[in-house]
Design a protein around this motif. Sequence first.
Motif, short mmCIF file in Angstrom:
data_model
loop_
_atom_site.label_atom_id
_atom_site.label_comp_id
_atom_site.label_asym_id
_atom_site.label_seq_id
_atom_site.Cartn_x
_atom_site.Cartn_y
_atom_site.Cartn_z
N LEU A 181 2.79 45.47 58.58
CA LEU A 181 2.51 46.64 59.41
C LEU A 181 1.37 47.45 58.81
N THR A 182 1.26 47.46 57.51
CA THR A 182 0.16 48.17 56.85
C THR A 182 -1.18 47.56 57.25
N ALA A 183 -1.25 46.22 57.24
CA ALA A 183 -2.49 45.53 57.60
C ALA A 183 -2.82 45.74 59.07
N VAL A 184 -1.80 45.68 59.94
CA VAL A 184 -2.03 45.88 61.38
C VAL A 184 -2.56 47.28 61.64
N THR A 185 -1.98 48.27 60.97
CA THR A 185 -2.44 49.66 61.13
C THR A 185 -3.89 49.80 60.69
N ALA A 186 -4.24 49.18 59.55
CA ALA A 186 -5.62 49.23 59.07
C ALA A 186 -6.56 48.56 60.08
N ALA A 187 -6.12 47.43 60.67
CA ALA A 187 -6.95 46.73 61.64
C ALA A 187 -7.20 47.58 62.88
N VAL A 188 -6.17 48.27 63.36
CA VAL A 188 -6.32 49.14 64.53
C VAL A 188 -7.29 50.28 64.23
N LEU A 189 -7.17 50.85 63.05
CA LEU A 189 -8.05 51.96 62.67
C LEU A 189 -9.50 51.48 62.51
N PHE A 190 -9.68 50.27 61.98
CA PHE A 190 -11.03 49.71 61.88
C PHE A 190 -11.64 49.52 63.27
N PHE A 191 -10.82 49.06 64.22
CA PHE A 191 -11.31 48.88 65.59
C PHE A 191 -11.73 50.22 66.19
#
Length: 294
Positions: A181-191
């Motif tokens: 979930l940490t990685a997914v959150t970071a990916a969404v924020l990068f987008f």
Amino acid sequence: LYPFKAALADGTFWSTGIGALLALIGILLTAVMMTKKVPGGILVGILVTWGLGMICELTGIYVPNPKLGMFSVMPSFANGISVPSLAPTFMQMDFSAIFTFNFITIMLSFMFVDLFDTLGTLIGVASKAKMLDKDGKLPKIEGALLADSIATTGGALLGTSTVTTFVESSAGVAVGGRTGLTAVTAAVLFFLSLFFAPIFLAIPAFATAPALVIVGFLMVSSLLNVDFDDMTEAIPAFIAAVAMPFMYSISEGISMGVISYVAINLLSGEYKNKKTSWIVYVLAVIFILKYIYV
């Protein structure tokens, strides 16, 4: 003290040294927030340091000078908010030299750099997250390596800089991140950051430097697991740790560590008392050949 006084007198300090001073202030602020366990302390440290940079620029203390690598820290929306086109770099591959020796050497160089950068980062971050088993291995590492390789290939097709595992992930681990979930959150924020590029591009290096220093501190704690009473283990670990920042590459540090480990154990005869995998010796030979021919 004379060079310092001269720099103050002619204004050189305020044009070049203020960035370093702000970075030092940012490190202290971030360290205090980390000590006080402030949620998102590293991010707050970046924003506060950036804010101080804005104040310095508005007051004339910080003077942007592109020739010195000092750019304005004020966001510019002159070109509006838009996502740049991928057309200039998308699928722009050239396979004309694929069967040449130069291509093979370049391919092997990138492979080793990416592979060992990823392995070093995965093990380091997993160690900080206490996810390693009793033998110091990361369970189910195959999935992480597969995800990294797919991302690297996808990034290459898009024409971006290498998409790989970054040691900054330990910043997420430091504040409690342990799952995907940490990685997914970071990916969404990068987008989302794509649409706010003018803001994020204005964040100066002296504002992000404190975060990198703190991340480095978090990773150094892994050295406590080194057996410093065993010179055949401690010296190669020291060489690897020192080589990484000086050679500006995790993979180069690993190369130096493996080569020195094998050399010390073979020359001292300690290899007879260790159950070192033959793969380590093969890697040492490959690394030496890489430095000779690449």
